[in-house]
Scaffold this active site. Structure first.
Site, short mmCIF file in Angstrom:
data_model
loop_
_atom_site.label_atom_id
_atom_site.label_comp_id
_atom_site.label_asym_id
_atom_site.label_seq_id
_atom_site.Cartn_x
_atom_site.Cartn_y
_atom_site.Cartn_z
N ARG A 15 91.36 -21.15 65.53
CA ARG A 15 92.81 -21.32 65.36
C ARG A 15 93.39 -20.56 64.16
O ARG A 15 94.58 -20.62 63.91
CB ARG A 15 93.13 -22.82 65.25
CG ARG A 15 93.02 -23.52 66.60
CD ARG A 15 93.49 -24.94 66.50
NE ARG A 15 92.55 -25.79 65.78
CZ ARG A 15 92.91 -26.86 65.09
NH1 ARG A 15 94.16 -27.22 65.00
NH2 ARG A 15 91.99 -27.59 64.49
N GLY A 78 76.88 -28.42 67.45
CA GLY A 78 77.31 -29.65 66.78
C GLY A 78 76.78 -29.76 65.36
O GLY A 78 75.82 -29.08 64.98
N ALA A 418 113.33 17.99 21.59
CA ALA A 418 113.47 17.54 22.97
C ALA A 418 113.16 18.67 23.95
O ALA A 418 113.43 19.84 23.67
CB ALA A 418 114.88 17.02 23.20
#
Ligand code: UD1
Ligand code: CA
Length: 450
Positions: A15, A78, A418
């Site tokens: 599931r 089982g 820069a």
């Protein structure tokens, strides 16, 4: 008393609608089975036997780092059949049977069950107002008579609310003698482990029980919905603990701890944060919304602004990080550091008082103290083959949009103009720049449309 542990994990988990075996689905980033293994290990047992079946190779590989005895159940006939496969390996005076898909089982409940069992048979029970699907504990004058599976229940049995959680503790020698006697003569044609109750009674062995108190601790995961519910439950216990220790969670239902989070006093965590692995947070730290922190240390008085991503980093005291900062593995910041938006730092040490506030990449670098790294600065640490180091000494000012091509050293107190591409070491205290001089062409005309 010595102990063997058997963990049943052969089921496919139909599931879950997944290609992965059920016990490998994650709860807070860890496979379901890991939780059960960790609980088992805390008993320091003689051995831990795991019965696997569906995709057993994948399950084994996922836990190759653990010392476990893997047992393959050929066909799922089982729970009684599954435990039978473990017979050759059972040692010690007691055997406890756990389930790979029941991850939140309480250590304390198991300890009590083991103690109460002594050299008899002990069953972990639960009182469930809606017991549908579970085996019912049938008692006569308080003594357990048998466990009746849902499908074998008559109308009276069905009303019993005391259920079998499946978890049992049994005297090992007795278990070994009973298992071969179990038949599959029931409505499901399965070998029911629960049939050992009748066998115990026949031999006048005492049947003890311990009742678990919280439903989540005995719940199994069968669907993605149950997995999500369990995730929330686990998160609740984690966030409750944090709040009990004084952590302010603006909304605990929107905090996720997938690992271990340790916080000092007066930590405030906004919504949507995810913590993974081992995270340590100092006092007076504020963590902004939607921040992701993994395996890291955040020191006192630091503010992490929203949407930051911190992985395997050490953040110093009194820092301001983010918003939208990314600290990658090997980042270490000293005190009073500011790392701003869209800044990525990797494998670098950042000195005290240094600011890298906008749009930068700093990798494989050592940055001194009181450095100002201008917007858009990039350390070019990779030449396409190898990584190289950038060193920026104390009190440097790097102008915006500069590229520092490693290996390179920027001398103390120097300024980078820069827009420079720096390929050679720069001298201390001087201005270095590399760009063509600005010119203007008088009388220049825009091109005309043909
Ligand atoms: C079992 C109990 C029931 C109990 C319930 C609790 C039996 C006969 N019944 O029922 O009394 O209330 O658990 O959830 O024991 N597994 C194997 N190999 C097998 C069969 C099962 O490894 O051949 C594993 C499964 O992967 C699963 C667990 O054992 O994790 C339980 O099996 P499941 O078939 O879900 O047990 P129930 O029939 O629900
Ligand atoms: Ca079944």
């Amino acid at each position: 008393m010595s102990l063997s542990v058997v963990i049943l994990a052969a089921g496919k988990g139909t599931r879950m609608f997944s290609d992965y075996p059920k016990v490998l689905h994650n709860l807070a980033n860890q496979p379901l089975l890991q939780y059960v293994i960790d609980i088992a290990k805390s008993f320091n047992p003689d051995n831990i036997n795991i019965v696997v079946g569906y995709k057993s190779k994948e399950v084994k590989t996922a836990f190759s780092h653990e010392k476990l005895n893997w047992i393959i159940q050929k066909e799922q006939l089982g729970t009684g059949d599954a435990v039978k496969y473990a017979i050759p390996y059972l040692k010690g005076s007691q055997t406890i049977i756990l389930y790979g898909d029941v991850p939140m089982v309480e250590l304390n409940d198991l300890k009590q069950l083991i103690k109460k069992t002594d050299n008899n048979l002990g069953i972990l029970t639960f009182n469930k107002s809606n017991p549908i699907g579970y085996g019912r504990i049938k008692r006569i004058e308080n003594n357990i008579e048998e466990i009746v599976e849902e499908r074998d229940c008559d109308d009276l049995d069905r009303k019993i609310t005391e259920i079998n959680t499946g978890i049992m503790c049994v005297d090992t020698n007795k278990l070994i003698s009973w298992l071969p006697l179990i038949s599959n003569n029931n409505s499901q044609k399965e070998y029911y482990l629960t049939d050992i109750v009748a066998l115990a009674r026949k031999e006048k062995i005492k049947i003890r029980s311990h009742e678990a108190k919280a439903e989540i601790t005995i719940s199994g995961v069968n669907t993605k919905i149950e997995l999500a519910m369990m995730e929330r439950a686990l998160q609740n216990t984690k966030t409750n603990l944090l709040m009990e220790q004084g952590v302010t969670l603006l909304d605990p239902s929107r905090t996720d701890v997938r690992g271990d989070l340790k916080c000092d006093l007066d930590v405030e965590i906004d919504v949507g944060c995810i913590f993974e692995g081992n995270v340590k947070v100092g006092s007076n730290v504020k963590i902004g919304a939607y921040t992701h922190i993994k395996d890291s240390v955040i020191s006192d008085n630091t503010i992490i602004k929203p949407y930051s991503h911190i992985d395997s980093a050490k953040v110093g005291t009194n820092n301001i990080i983010g918003p939208y900062a990314r600290l990658r593995p090997g980042t270490e910041t000293n005190k009073d550091v500011h790392i701003g938006n869209y800044v990525e730092i990797k494998n670098s040490k950042i000195g005290a008082g240094t600011k890298i506030n906008h749009l930068s990449y700093i990798g494989d670098s050592i940055v001194g103290s009181n450095v100002n790294v201008g917007a858009g600065t990039i350390t070019c640490n990779y030449d396409g083959v190898n990584k190289h180091q950038t060193i920026i000494e104390d009190n440097v000012f790097v102008g915006s949009n500069s590229q520092l091509v490693a290996p390179v050293k920027i001398g103390a107190g120097s300024t980078i103009g820069a827009g420079s591409t720096i390929t050679k070491d720069t001298p201390a205290n001087e201005l270095s720049l590399s760009r063509t001089k600005q010119t203007s062409i008088p009388g220049w005309e825009k091109p005309k449309k043909n």
